[in-house]
Design a protein around this motif. Structure first.
Motif, short mmCIF file in Angstrom:
data_model
loop_
_atom_site.label_atom_id
_atom_site.label_comp_id
_atom_site.label_asym_id
_atom_site.label_seq_id
_atom_site.Cartn_x
_atom_site.Cartn_y
_atom_site.Cartn_z
N GLU A 39 21.02 29.43 78.82
CA GLU A 39 19.69 29.24 78.25
C GLU A 39 19.45 27.76 77.98
O GLU A 39 20.24 27.08 77.33
CB GLU A 39 19.56 30.02 76.96
CG GLU A 39 18.21 29.85 76.28
CD GLU A 39 18.03 30.75 75.08
OE1 GLU A 39 17.09 30.50 74.30
OE2 GLU A 39 18.81 31.70 74.93
N ARG A 74 10.39 25.62 71.70
CA ARG A 74 10.12 26.67 70.71
C ARG A 74 11.01 27.85 71.04
O ARG A 74 10.98 28.34 72.17
CB ARG A 74 8.64 27.07 70.77
CG ARG A 74 8.23 28.11 69.75
CD ARG A 74 6.73 28.34 69.85
NE ARG A 74 6.30 29.43 69.03
CZ ARG A 74 5.06 29.93 69.03
NH1 ARG A 74 4.14 29.37 69.81
NH2 ARG A 74 4.75 30.94 68.25
N PRO A 75 11.81 28.33 70.10
CA PRO A 75 12.78 29.39 70.42
C PRO A 75 12.11 30.64 70.99
O PRO A 75 11.00 31.01 70.58
CB PRO A 75 13.42 29.70 69.06
CG PRO A 75 13.20 28.47 68.25
CD PRO A 75 11.88 27.91 68.70
N LEU A 76 12.79 31.27 71.93
CA LEU A 76 12.30 32.52 72.51
C LEU A 76 12.96 33.67 71.75
O LEU A 76 13.91 34.29 72.23
CB LEU A 76 12.62 32.58 74.00
CG LEU A 76 12.03 33.77 74.76
CD1 LEU A 76 10.50 33.76 74.69
CD2 LEU A 76 12.49 33.76 76.22
N SER A 77 12.44 33.94 70.57
CA SER A 77 12.98 35.01 69.73
C SER A 77 12.63 36.36 70.35
O SER A 77 11.72 36.46 71.18
CB SER A 77 12.38 34.93 68.33
OG SER A 77 10.98 35.18 68.38
N PRO A 78 13.33 37.43 69.96
CA PRO A 78 12.96 38.76 70.47
C PRO A 78 11.50 39.10 70.18
O PRO A 78 10.84 39.75 71.00
CB PRO A 78 13.91 39.69 69.71
CG PRO A 78 15.11 38.83 69.39
CD PRO A 78 14.54 37.47 69.13
N GLN A 79 10.98 38.65 69.04
CA GLN A 79 9.59 38.95 68.69
C GLN A 79 8.63 38.23 69.63
O GLN A 79 7.64 38.80 70.11
CB GLN A 79 9.31 38.54 67.24
CG GLN A 79 10.06 39.36 66.20
CD GLN A 79 11.52 38.95 66.06
OE1 GLN A 79 11.93 37.87 66.52
NE2 GLN A 79 12.32 39.82 65.43
N ARG A 80 8.91 36.95 69.90
CA ARG A 80 8.04 36.19 70.80
C ARG A 80 8.14 36.71 72.23
O ARG A 80 7.13 36.84 72.93
CB ARG A 80 8.42 34.70 70.76
CG ARG A 80 7.51 33.80 71.58
CD ARG A 80 7.80 32.33 71.32
NE ARG A 80 7.05 31.48 72.22
CZ ARG A 80 7.57 30.54 72.99
NH1 ARG A 80 8.88 30.30 72.95
NH2 ARG A 80 6.82 29.81 73.78
N ARG A 95 14.88 35.93 82.42
CA ARG A 95 14.88 36.29 81.00
C ARG A 95 13.65 37.12 80.63
O ARG A 95 13.74 38.05 79.83
CB ARG A 95 14.92 35.02 80.14
CG ARG A 95 14.98 35.29 78.64
CD ARG A 95 16.32 35.89 78.25
NE ARG A 95 16.38 36.22 76.84
CZ ARG A 95 16.03 37.40 76.32
NH1 ARG A 95 15.57 38.35 77.12
NH2 ARG A 95 16.13 37.62 75.03
#
Length: 310
Positions: free
Chosen positions: A7, A12-18, A185
């Motif tokens: 990764e 900006r982090p690719l969180s599970p929510q995003r 991803r």
């Protein structure tokens, strides 16, 4: 076994929510704007191959025309395999980049001779066929075999480069490794037949070279959006060279003369006609002629020119 790409460092982090929100919003947009292209519904590997090859370096509005003409002339891979180079080139017409017609023709012959007329179901074998790269292989797997495979085209690069990395012109700024990671991803399990065309269509209509951010359902999730909102623009990757007077134009004139001929033409007549129509020196026409011979798009025998190489 190929290791998954690591990764990259994201702005900006690719969180599970995003990640979930990106998938949900894009697929919801696609449900409302899906284009009913025939190759997306038919589960026909050959039809998917034709569409994918036609789409290379071509706007989708022209792809439909090319696809319909081709499928009417060669409805199955067997009918294409039994045709000649010249027939394939005549059907391709003035669609541009005529080597694509030869690639389709040669692939059809290989598939019929080596694979019983069935396009392979694994990516590596598909990519070994003439003119089949990663994008075309993914489209055949998705729409022909209903197998998940991430696809990458210019529209997808633009969407993901802006959305995840904040690059205004991803074709120039986002690394291929980062795009590869992003496509793998973001791809939802068992939904490639919806996800890949959603990205392609979204990039063509909303996240275009000049993006329509006011219509974008992903704007609040997009790293590049604040820059566009403050007036930034994406500079063109490169200027399109003039077609008039180019070697592409000379090649096109030669191909048009031979496509419309019934059989072969005298070489001297072809050269003279190209000079008359283009106004260039004969030496440049000779170069265009030789490049077509080298590409096996035409052949020269006994001072005559004709289409194809067989």
């Amino acid at each position: 076994m190929t290791a998954k790409p690591q990764e990259p460092q994201l702005p900006r982090p690719l969180s599970p929510q995003r990640l979930g929100a990106i998938r949900k919003r894009l697929l919801r947009w696609y449900d409302e704007h899906e284009q009913p292209f025939p190759w997306r519904e038919g589960r026909n590997p050959y039809a998917a191959l034709v569409a994918a090859v036609a789409a290379q370096q071509t706007q989708m509005s022209r792809v439909v025309e090319i696809y319909d003409r081709w499928m009417q002339a060669f409805p199955t891979i067997e009918t294409l395999a039994s045709a000649s180079d010249a027939e394939a080139l005549r059907v391709w017409g003035r669609a541009g980049y005529p080597r694509r017609a030869l690639y389709l023709h040669r692939t059809a012959r290989i598939v019929c001779e080596q694979y019983g007329g069935l396009l392979p179901r694994d990516r590596a074998t598909l990519e070994s066929l003439p003119g089949v790269g990663p994008f075309t292989a993914a489209i055949v797997l998705n729409f022909g075999h209903n197998i998940d495979a991430p696809a990458v085209d210019t529209n997808i690069v633009r969407v993901l480069g802006r959305l995840l990395f904040g690059d205004l012109q991803p074709a120039r700024e986002t690394s291929p490794a980062h795009i590869k990671w992003a496509t793998e991803r973001l791809l939802p399990d068992k939904q490639a037949m919806r996800w890949n065309p959603a990205l392609m269509d979204f990039g063509a209509s909303i996240c275009a070279p000049a993006p329509k951010c006011h219509l974008c359902p992903l704007a609040s999730l997009c790293v590049a959006h604040p820059q566009f909102a403050h007036g930034a623009r994406a500079n063109a990757v490169r200027a399109q060279p003039s077609f008039a007077g180019s070697q592409r134009e000379l090649r096109g004139i030669i191909m048009t003369l031979l496509r419309t001929a019934h059989g072969s033409l005298q070489r001297t007549d072809v050269i003279s006609k190209v000079v008359e129509l283009s106004g260039v020196k004969r030496s440049r026409v000779y170069l265009a002629e030789q490049s077509l011979i080298d590409d096996r798009l035409i052949r020269r025998i006994d001072h005559k020119l004709s289409l194809g190489s067989d």
